[in-house]
Design an enzyme around this catalytic site. Structure first.
Site, PDB file in Angstrom:
ATOM      1  N   HIS A  52    -104.144 -69.093  78.013  1.00 18.40           N
ATOM      2  CA  HIS A  52    -104.111 -68.333  79.263  1.00 18.40           C
ATOM      3  C   HIS A  52    -105.142 -68.919  80.232  1.00 18.40           C
ATOM      4  O   HIS A  52    -106.115 -69.559  79.820  1.00 18.40           O
ATOM      5  CB  HIS A  52    -104.439 -66.870  79.012  1.00 18.40           C
ATOM      6  N   GLU A  54    -107.497 -67.492  81.844  1.00 13.03           N
ATOM      7  CA  GLU A  54    -108.857 -67.003  81.579  1.00 13.03           C
ATOM      8  C   GLU A  54    -109.515 -67.763  80.427  1.00 13.03           C
ATOM      9  O   GLU A  54    -110.711 -68.070  80.485  1.00 13.03           O
ATOM     10  CB  GLU A  54    -108.848 -65.507  81.242  1.00 13.03           C
ATOM     11  N   CYS A  82    -105.153 -59.841  79.901  1.00 10.28           N
ATOM     12  CA  CYS A  82    -104.621 -59.172  78.710  1.00 10.28           C
ATOM     13  C   CYS A  82    -105.805 -58.794  77.807  1.00 10.28           C
ATOM     14  O   CYS A  82    -106.940 -59.226  78.036  1.00 10.28           O
ATOM     15  CB  CYS A  82    -103.651 -60.104  77.985  1.00 10.28           C
ATOM     16  N   CYS A  85    -107.836 -61.846  76.459  1.00  9.02           N
ATOM     17  CA  CYS A  85    -108.714 -62.464  77.456  1.00  9.02           C
ATOM     18  C   CYS A  85    -109.889 -61.554  77.813  1.00  9.02           C
ATOM     19  O   CYS A  85    -111.013 -62.025  77.982  1.00  9.02           O
ATOM     20  CB  CYS A  85    -107.914 -62.830  78.698  1.00  9.02           C
TER      21      CYS A  85
END
Length: 143
Positions: A52, A54, A82, A85
């Site tokens: 991701h 992040e 999410c 993260c």
């Protein structure tokens, strides 16, 4: 306003993700008034569900700073993180999180707002419509 300026940078990253057929989420990390990391989702390219934006940003910023803590940094990301993260941001002791669009299906606030570090300040909704439009258009084209 600085938040909008840096969120524009995050949106540029999200558009790069879109161009690469990735879920269009992008972000930047700012420390001392300077962008020290830029990234977007890489889950398709890397065939890694943890890639991701992040997660990329945490690693890049820590590498730039030469340490694992981001306690003087702000992370700008186009969509609410999410739980994975958010927990990683807690371990990194992020000072401030700024995100655009909420994620009503998988955002960390749906599960537990306390996933972030207790000292992390959160600002939500910065350029949310622009971020949401990117996501909506992406998923509309997937169907």
């Amino acid at each position: 306003m600085d938040d909008e300026r840096y969120m524009q940078e995050a949106l540029r990253q999200a558009r790069e993700a879109l161009d690469e057929h990735e879920v269009p989420i992008g972000g930047v990390v700012v420390c001392g008034g300077r962008v020290i990391a830029r990234a977007h989702n890489l889950t398709e390219r890397l065939t890694d569900v943890t890639a991701h934006a992040e997660m990329q940003l945490i690693g890049m910023a820590a590498d730039f700073l030469g340490g694992k803590y981001l306690n003087d940094c702000t992370l700008y990301v186009t969509v609410e993180p999410c739980p994975m993260c958010a927990a990683a941001l807690a371990w990194a002791q992020l000072a401030r999180l700024v995100y655009g669009a909420p994620d009503p299906k998988r955002g960390y606030t749906l599960f537990s707002p306390s996933l972030l570090h207790p000292r992390t300040e959160v600002t939500a909704g910065v350029l949310a419509d622009d971020a949401a439009r990117l996501m909506t258009d992406f998923f509309k084209n997937q169907r």
